[in-house]
Scaffold this motif. Structure first.
Motif, PDB file in Angstrom:
ATOM      1  N   ARG A   1       2.980  -1.062   3.669  1.00 17.31           N
ATOM      2  CA  ARG A   1       1.882  -0.896   4.631  1.00 17.31           C
ATOM      3  C   ARG A   1       2.465  -0.575   5.997  1.00 17.31           C
ATOM      4  NH1 ARG A   1      -3.128  -0.729   2.625  1.00 17.31           N
ATOM      5  NH2 ARG A   1      -3.334  -1.999   0.777  1.00 17.31           N
ATOM      6  N   ASP A   2       1.788   0.312   6.697  1.00 14.41           N
ATOM      7  CA  ASP A   2       2.200   0.575   8.076  1.00 14.41           C
ATOM      8  C   ASP A   2       1.265  -0.176   9.018  1.00 14.41           C
ATOM      9  OD1 ASP A   2      -0.160   2.010   8.228  1.00 14.41           O
ATOM     10  OD2 ASP A   2       0.784   3.952   8.547  1.00 14.41           O
ATOM     11  N   GLY A   3       1.430  -0.038  10.291  1.00 17.22           N
ATOM     12  CA  GLY A   3       0.615  -0.744  11.269  1.00 17.22           C
ATOM     13  C   GLY A   3      -0.793  -0.187  11.419  1.00 17.22           C
ATOM     14  N   LYS A   4      -1.114   0.903  10.739  1.00 18.16           N
ATOM     15  CA  LYS A   4      -2.417   1.553  10.858  1.00 18.16           C
ATOM     16  C   LYS A   4      -3.335   1.228   9.675  1.00 18.16           C
ATOM     17  CE  LYS A   4      -0.082   5.466  12.953  1.00 18.16           C
ATOM     18  NZ  LYS A   4       0.304   6.858  12.756  1.00 18.16           N
ATOM     19  N   GLY A   5      -2.926   0.295   8.838  1.00 16.63           N
ATOM     20  CA  GLY A   5      -3.725  -0.063   7.674  1.00 16.63           C
ATOM     21  C   GLY A   5      -3.579   0.887   6.510  1.00 16.63           C
ATOM     22  N   GLN A   6      -2.589   1.760   6.573  1.00 13.70           N
ATOM     23  CA  GLN A   6      -2.352   2.712   5.499  1.00 13.70           C
ATOM     24  C   GLN A   6      -1.319   2.162   4.525  1.00 13.70           C
ATOM     25  OE1 GLN A   6      -2.751   6.975   7.570  1.00 13.70           O
ATOM     26  NE2 GLN A   6      -0.927   5.885   8.166  1.00 13.70           N
ATOM     27  N   ARG A   7      -1.489   2.520   3.262  1.00 10.60           N
ATOM     28  CA  ARG A   7      -0.451   2.210   2.280  1.00 10.60           C
ATOM     29  C   ARG A   7       0.357   3.486   2.098  1.00 10.60           C
ATOM     30  NH1 ARG A   7      -0.954   0.640  -4.027  1.00 10.60           N
ATOM     31  NH2 ARG A   7      -2.300   2.464  -3.947  1.00 10.60           N
ATOM     32  N   LEU A   8       1.649   3.406   2.381  1.00  8.80           N
ATOM     33  CA  LEU A   8       2.546   4.549   2.256  1.00  8.80           C
ATOM     34  C   LEU A   8       3.171   4.508   0.867  1.00  8.80           C
ATOM     35  CD1 LEU A   8       4.242   4.289   5.769  1.00  8.80           C
ATOM     36  CD2 LEU A   8       2.212   5.610   5.111  1.00  8.80           C
ATOM     37  N   LEU A   9       2.833   5.490   0.045  1.00  9.63           N
ATOM     38  CA  LEU A   9       3.292   5.533  -1.337  1.00  9.63           C
ATOM     39  C   LEU A   9       4.612   6.287  -1.400  1.00  9.63           C
ATOM     40  CD1 LEU A   9      -0.147   6.369  -2.989  1.00  9.63           C
ATOM     41  CD2 LEU A   9       0.871   4.126  -2.566  1.00  9.63           C
ATOM     42  N   ALA A  10       5.701   5.551  -1.662  1.00 11.61           N
ATOM     43  CA  ALA A  10       7.044   6.130  -1.629  1.00 11.61           C
ATOM     44  C   ALA A  10       7.552   6.542  -3.004  1.00 11.61           C
ATOM     45  CB  ALA A  10       8.024   5.143  -1.000  1.00 11.61           C
TER      46      ALA A  10
END
Length: 177
Positions: free
Chosen positions: A123-132
Motif C-alpha cells: 500500500r502507498d500513502g494514497k490508499g492504492q494497492r501497488l501490485l508488484a
C-alpha cells in the motif's frame, strides 16, 4: 474457481482491434489506478509469463471469466512499456466465439479483463494497492471493465461484418421458431 483469483477489467487506451476473428489490445495498463484502487506496476507479469512459457502452457481466453466458456486462444501475451499486450483469435467454430465476434463487431462488448492471484503488493500513502507481482491465469472479454475511462475501438475486416450479420440472421430464425 479458486476464491484466491482476482479480476481486473481494463479497456486500454491503445484499444482493442478486431480483424476477422483475430483481436489484440491491452489487458492491463501499468501505472493506472483502477476503480478498486489497485495499480499494476511494470514488470508485474514477467515471472508468471516466464513460468507459463517454461511449462508449455498458455494464458486462457475466457468469456466473462467463466472457466467453462473458453472462446479463443491468446497467441501472444507480453509485457511492453504500456502494459500487458495480448493478441489472439476467437474460435468461431464455437457458438460463444461467434457470439463474441458479433458483439465485438456491433460494439456491444469492448472490455478486456485479467484474472490473477496477487503474489506481491504493498500500500502507498494514497490508499492504492501497488501490485508488484501477479500470477496471471486468464484474460477475458467482458462487458464491464474496471477502468471505464480507457477507450476501446473495434475494427471489422476480412469478412467479419458478413460473419456477424450471418450470425444475427441465424439467431433471428432460431428465435422465430
Amino acid at each position: 474457481m479458486d476464491s484466491g483469483l482476482e479480476r481486473k477489467f481494463y479497456r486500454p487506451d491503445a484499444g482493442l482491434v478486431v480483424e476477422g476473428a483475430r483481436l489484440e489490445g491491452y489487458a492491463s495498463v501499468f501505472g493506472v489506478r483502477d476503480q478498486g484502487g489497485d495499480v499494476v506496476l511494470a514488470g508485474a507479469y514477467g515471472a508468471s509469463l516466464a513460468r507459463i512459457t517454461r511449462e508449455g502452457r498458455r494464458v486462457k481466453m475466457l468469456w466473462q471469466h467463466d472457466p467453462g466458456q473458453p472462446i479463443g486462444i491468446w497467441d501472444e501475451v507480453v509485457e511492453d512499456t504500456v502494459g500487458l499486450r495480448v493478441k489472439g483469435r476467437l474460435l468461431t467454430d464455437l457458438a460463444q466465439g461467434r457470439e463474441a465476434a458479433a458483439l465485438l463487431a456491433a460494439g456491444a462488448i469492448d472490455g478486456l479483463s485479467i484474472g490473477y492471484r496477487t503474489l506481491r503488493a504493498e500500500r502507498d500513502g494514497k490508499g492504492q494497492r501497488l501490485l508488484a507481482e501477479l500470477d496471471l491465469w486468464e484474460v477475458s472479454l467482458v462487458t464491464f471493465p474496471m477502468l471505464p475511462e480507457a477507450r476501446v475501438s473495434a475494427k471489422a475486416d476480412d469478412g467479419f461484418d458478413e460473419m456477424a450479420a450471418a450470425f444475427r440472421r441465424a439467431q433471428a430464425v432460431l428465435a422465430a421458431r
